[in-house]
Design an enzyme around this catalytic site. Sequence first.
Site, PDB file in Angstrom:
ATOM      1  N   LYS A 279      54.540  47.437  37.616  1.00 18.33           N
ATOM      2  CA  LYS A 279      54.477  46.666  36.367  1.00 18.33           C
ATOM      3  C   LYS A 279      55.841  46.137  35.945  1.00 18.33           C
ATOM      4  O   LYS A 279      55.942  45.175  35.204  1.00 18.33           O
ATOM      5  CB  LYS A 279      53.853  47.508  35.240  1.00 18.33           C
TER       6      LYS A 279
ATOM      7  N   LYS B 150      40.855  44.213  35.350  1.00 23.44           N
ATOM      8  CA  LYS B 150      40.991  43.538  34.056  1.00 23.44           C
ATOM      9  C   LYS B 150      42.176  42.597  34.047  1.00 23.44           C
ATOM     10  O   LYS B 150      42.185  41.595  33.370  1.00 23.44           O
ATOM     11  CB  LYS B 150      41.226  44.581  32.955  1.00 23.44           C
TER      12      LYS B 150
ATOM     13  N   LYS C 174      40.518  44.986  44.360  1.00 29.58           N
ATOM     14  CA  LYS C 174      39.621  45.664  43.431  1.00 29.58           C
ATOM     15  C   LYS C 174      39.318  44.762  42.241  1.00 29.58           C
ATOM     16  O   LYS C 174      40.143  43.939  41.836  1.00 29.58           O
ATOM     17  CB  LYS C 174      40.204  47.002  42.968  1.00 29.58           C
TER      18      LYS C 174
HETATM   19  P1  ATP Z   1      43.836  47.119  35.367  1.00 29.45           P
HETATM   20  O1  ATP Z   1      42.950  46.250  36.175  1.00 29.45           O
HETATM   21  O2  ATP Z   1      44.579  46.432  34.279  1.00 29.45           O
HETATM   22  O3  ATP Z   1      44.656  48.076  36.181  1.00 29.45           O
HETATM   23  P2  ATP Z   1      41.584  48.727  35.067  1.00 29.45           P
HETATM   24  O4  ATP Z   1      40.477  47.751  35.077  1.00 29.45           O
HETATM   25  O5  ATP Z   1      41.919  49.492  36.304  1.00 29.45           O
HETATM   26  O6  ATP Z   1      42.863  48.042  34.524  1.00 29.45           O
HETATM   27  P3  ATP Z   1      41.891  51.097  33.361  1.00 29.45           P
HETATM   28  O7  ATP Z   1      41.765  51.135  31.887  1.00 29.45           O
HETATM   29  O8  ATP Z   1      43.255  51.303  33.928  1.00 29.45           O
HETATM   30  O9  ATP Z   1      41.241  49.728  33.881  1.00 29.45           O
HETATM   31  O10 ATP Z   1      40.924  52.149  34.035  1.00 29.45           O
HETATM   32  C1  ATP Z   1      39.759  52.682  33.504  1.00 29.45           C
HETATM   33  C2  ATP Z   1      39.000  53.393  34.601  1.00 29.45           C
HETATM   34  O11 ATP Z   1      38.275  52.430  35.411  1.00 29.45           O
HETATM   35  C3  ATP Z   1      39.884  54.167  35.582  1.00 29.45           C
HETATM   36  O12 ATP Z   1      39.337  55.447  35.804  1.00 29.45           O
HETATM   37  C4  ATP Z   1      39.862  53.337  36.847  1.00 29.45           C
HETATM   38  O13 ATP Z   1      40.025  54.112  38.004  1.00 29.45           O
HETATM   39  C5  ATP Z   1      38.464  52.713  36.789  1.00 29.45           C
HETATM   40  N1  ATP Z   1      38.391  51.434  37.551  1.00 29.45           N
HETATM   41  C6  ATP Z   1      39.077  50.313  37.276  1.00 29.45           C
HETATM   42  N2  ATP Z   1      38.783  49.319  38.155  1.00 29.45           N
HETATM   43  C7  ATP Z   1      37.877  49.834  39.024  1.00 29.45           C
HETATM   44  C8  ATP Z   1      37.170  49.315  40.169  1.00 29.45           C
HETATM   45  N3  ATP Z   1      37.325  48.056  40.582  1.00 29.45           N
HETATM   46  N4  ATP Z   1      36.290  50.124  40.805  1.00 29.45           N
HETATM   47  C9  ATP Z   1      36.107  51.387  40.381  1.00 29.45           C
HETATM   48  N5  ATP Z   1      36.734  51.958  39.317  1.00 29.45           N
HETATM   49  C10 ATP Z   1      37.613  51.205  38.636  1.00 29.45           C
END
Ligand code: ATP
Length: 327
Positions: free
Chosen positions: A109, A193, A190
């Site tokens: 980051k 967000k 993956k």
């Molecule tokens: P960013 O994309 O900004 O890293 P994020 O979408 O990973 O954010 P977080 O708030 O960091 O969201 O994570 C919330 C939960 O969702 C975590 O336990 C993370 O492992 C899970 N998660 C996020 N994206 C995925 C994905 N594509 N598949 C499965 N689990 C996910």
Amino acid sequence: MTRRFSGIKPSGEMHLGNYAGAVRRWVDLQDDSIYCVVDLHAMTVPYEPAELTAETRRLAMLLLASGLDPERCILFVQSHVPLVAELTWVLNCIATVGELRRMTQFKEKGRGQESVSAGLLDYPVLMAADILLYDTDEVPVGEDQIQHVELTRDVATRFNHRFGDTLVVPKATVPPVGARVKDLQDPTAKMSKSVDSPQGTILVLDEPARITKKVKSAVTDSETEVRFDVGAKPGISNLLSLLSVATARPVPELEAEYGTGGYGTFKGAVAEALVEYLRPVRERYHELAADPGEVTRCLALGAEKAEAIASATMDRVRAATGLLPLR
Ligand code: ATP
Ligand code: LTN
């Protein structure tokens, strides 16, 4: 009982990856668990105050709509229990700058930024305070967060060594393989967000027509066979995993049913299944949105229950570290 604690950041909309990979498991394991909307963590990168307020509420509503039941678990907003900031300070005096600089998420980051906030470096210590404040045994997280839980264990162990047995040393639990949902437009990345891929990301609140459109335009390959093979067919494999998650049917059974029927029919089935999978959450969300007082009440109840656990831990921490009691 095993106590679980996990957190999710109120930054960006909740997507199918968050729901299928994390939140569904939280709902299944909610007894004696604590789930937190980590608004203080969302402040470590530049943000808009009004958006933070709105997203925090929205995410809490989505978690309730997903099936978290305030009678069975504790659901609260991180900043509503300010003791976490006090514990962060104490742990800051135990964690070292060297170990924080080594964290992969900090390096990623911070890369290419002219300056980063001290909060971004300190992010894992705030996360350690979350986990340790609530006497957590297990932390369900995605793979990217294991390093932070390991740091939490190191800091807790060091604390106990220095000040006597005070903190519960937690361990990370990671979902089974296949729990990684991939971007529909780039099935090697993956679903996320923070990556700008609106067509590749299915949001939990997307209307059925939008979900169908995104699935129909998902990137696949030039063959015609529906077969699970992540290396050669990442797009089709991702869709097979999603269909399996949404219908609770094993992948080989789906391969047998859709193998030779063509991608069009297969995508139609995936779209329909995902629409039904997310429908109850969307409907419940809109009911909750019509009754804002209900959400406020649930979060106040959560904060009250969380505060009771936190203040007992902080009393132990203050006594162990030699802070002078007020009375
Ligand atoms: P960013 O994309 O900004 O890293 P994020 O979408 O990973 O954010 P977080 O708030 O960091 O969201 O994570 C919330 C939960 O969702 C975590 O336990 C993370 O492992 C899970 N998660 C996020 N994206 C995925 C994905 N594509 N598949 C499965 N689990 C996910
Ligand atoms: N850093 C985590 C969110 C998070 C968390 C926590 C997870 C904050 N505090 C405590 C587990 C336990 C993330 O980015 N997903």
